[in-house]
Motif scaffolding. Structure first.
Motif, PDB file in Angstrom:
ATOM      1  N   ILE A  64     -61.681 -21.396 -77.870  1.00 28.93           N
ATOM      2  CA  ILE A  64     -60.615 -22.574 -77.056  1.00 28.93           C
ATOM      3  C   ILE A  64     -60.354 -23.922 -77.401  1.00 28.93           C
ATOM      4  O   ILE A  64     -61.257 -24.601 -77.681  1.00 28.93           O
ATOM      5  CB  ILE A  64     -60.237 -21.830 -75.867  1.00 28.93           C
ATOM      6  N   ARG A  65     -59.602 -24.262 -76.694  1.00 25.01           N
ATOM      7  CA  ARG A  65     -59.404 -26.056 -76.775  1.00 25.01           C
ATOM      8  C   ARG A  65     -60.506 -26.749 -76.368  1.00 25.01           C
ATOM      9  O   ARG A  65     -60.768 -26.254 -75.055  1.00 25.01           O
ATOM     10  CB  ARG A  65     -58.218 -26.570 -76.628  1.00 25.01           C
ATOM     11  N   LYS A  74     -59.222 -26.729 -72.103  1.00 23.89           N
ATOM     12  CA  LYS A  74     -58.460 -25.424 -71.749  1.00 23.89           C
ATOM     13  C   LYS A  74     -60.101 -25.673 -71.216  1.00 23.89           C
ATOM     14  O   LYS A  74     -60.137 -24.379 -70.039  1.00 23.89           O
ATOM     15  CB  LYS A  74     -58.137 -24.817 -72.165  1.00 23.89           C
ATOM     16  N   LYS A  94     -63.248 -26.985 -80.837  1.00 24.68           N
ATOM     17  CA  LYS A  94     -63.512 -26.459 -80.271  1.00 24.68           C
ATOM     18  C   LYS A  94     -64.943 -25.648 -79.054  1.00 24.68           C
ATOM     19  O   LYS A  94     -65.706 -26.664 -79.519  1.00 24.68           O
ATOM     20  CB  LYS A  94     -63.451 -24.717 -80.601  1.00 24.68           C
ATOM     21  N   TYR A 113     -55.218 -18.787 -68.682  1.00 26.00           N
ATOM     22  CA  TYR A 113     -56.048 -20.547 -68.823  1.00 26.00           C
ATOM     23  C   TYR A 113     -55.853 -21.118 -69.703  1.00 26.00           C
ATOM     24  O   TYR A 113     -56.100 -22.370 -69.630  1.00 26.00           O
ATOM     25  CB  TYR A 113     -56.757 -20.745 -68.162  1.00 26.00           C
ATOM     26  N   ALA A 114     -55.962 -20.629 -70.935  1.00 29.02           N
ATOM     27  CA  ALA A 114     -56.062 -21.337 -72.324  1.00 29.02           C
ATOM     28  C   ALA A 114     -54.848 -21.708 -73.202  1.00 29.02           C
ATOM     29  O   ALA A 114     -55.153 -22.304 -74.032  1.00 29.02           O
ATOM     30  CB  ALA A 114     -57.362 -20.824 -72.918  1.00 29.02           C
ATOM     31  N   LYS A 115     -54.082 -20.724 -73.056  1.00 28.94           N
ATOM     32  CA  LYS A 115     -53.311 -20.990 -73.723  1.00 28.94           C
ATOM     33  C   LYS A 115     -52.284 -22.952 -72.998  1.00 28.94           C
ATOM     34  O   LYS A 115     -52.634 -23.002 -71.749  1.00 28.94           O
ATOM     35  CB  LYS A 115     -52.048 -20.413 -73.482  1.00 28.94           C
ATOM     36  N   THR A 116     -51.812 -22.748 -74.224  1.00 33.35           N
ATOM     37  CA  THR A 116     -50.929 -24.528 -74.169  1.00 33.35           C
ATOM     38  C   THR A 116     -49.599 -24.060 -73.659  1.00 33.35           C
ATOM     39  O   THR A 116     -49.245 -23.053 -73.661  1.00 33.35           O
ATOM     40  CB  THR A 116     -51.199 -25.822 -75.200  1.00 33.35           C
ATOM     41  N   GLY A 167     -47.642 -22.805 -76.147  1.00 28.06           N
ATOM     42  CA  GLY A 167     -48.691 -21.326 -76.285  1.00 28.06           C
ATOM     43  C   GLY A 167     -48.590 -21.826 -78.551  1.00 28.06           C
ATOM     44  O   GLY A 167     -47.965 -20.723 -79.513  1.00 28.06           O
ATOM     45  N   THR A 168     -49.066 -23.107 -79.053  1.00 28.60           N
ATOM     46  CA  THR A 168     -48.656 -23.342 -80.249  1.00 28.60           C
ATOM     47  C   THR A 168     -50.257 -22.899 -81.109  1.00 28.60           C
ATOM     48  O   THR A 168     -51.273 -22.456 -80.186  1.00 28.60           O
ATOM     49  CB  THR A 168     -48.467 -25.072 -80.489  1.00 28.60           C
ATOM     50  N   ASP A 187     -54.539 -22.519 -80.363  1.00 32.73           N
ATOM     51  CA  ASP A 187     -54.779 -22.336 -78.852  1.00 32.73           C
ATOM     52  C   ASP A 187     -56.065 -21.259 -78.765  1.00 32.73           C
ATOM     53  O   ASP A 187     -56.718 -21.567 -78.055  1.00 32.73           O
ATOM     54  CB  ASP A 187     -53.881 -21.583 -77.675  1.00 32.73           C
ATOM     55  N   GLY A 188     -56.327 -20.948 -79.761  1.00 33.81           N
ATOM     56  CA  GLY A 188     -58.113 -20.617 -79.738  1.00 33.81           C
ATOM     57  C   GLY A 188     -57.587 -19.004 -80.035  1.00 33.81           C
ATOM     58  O   GLY A 188     -56.788 -18.409 -80.827  1.00 33.81           O
TER      59      GLY A 188
END
Length: 107
Positions: free
Chosen positions: A8-9, A12, A54, A76-79, A82-83, A86-87
């Motif tokens: 993930i980012r 996040k 990451k 909770y990891a999604k921006t 949702g681009t 994100d992981g």
């Protein structure tokens, strides 16, 4: 048992980890990783970034906990947008696990 690896980012990671604890899943391993997805990195102006920083969270869990853990990570990891970037989440079987200090098998 299963091994969940979530890449993930970095921004996040703290939120995902705190929400996993709140959901009853405090045990995990966190590592800094670098890589790229299907997009082969990103280009900003004339500069191409081939390796994007990451964080990888590794969680070993019982099979019945998988869906709850994935739900937390996805939420909770999604921006907001949702681009891409994100992981990704990977699930693998774990045959055995042992506690080093006691030699006890299992989680």
């Amino acid at each position: 048992m299963l091994l969940i690896r979530a890449i993930i980012r970095p921004e996040k990671t703290g939120l995902v980890m705190s929400e996993l604890v709140a959901a009853g899943f405090p045990a995990l391993t966190k590592m800094d990783v670098y890589g790229r997805g299907k997009q082969k990195g990103i280009t900003v102006g004339e500069i191409h970034y081939d390796e994007i920083p990451k964080e990888m969270l590794m969680i070993v869990c019982n099979d019945e906990d998988k869906d709850d853990i994935i739900r937390v990570i996805l939420r909770y990891a999604k921006t907001g947008a949702g681009t891409f970037g994100d992981g990704r989440i990977f699930i693998s079987p774990v045959e055995e696990a042992y506690t080093v200090s006691t030699g006890k098998a299992g989680l």
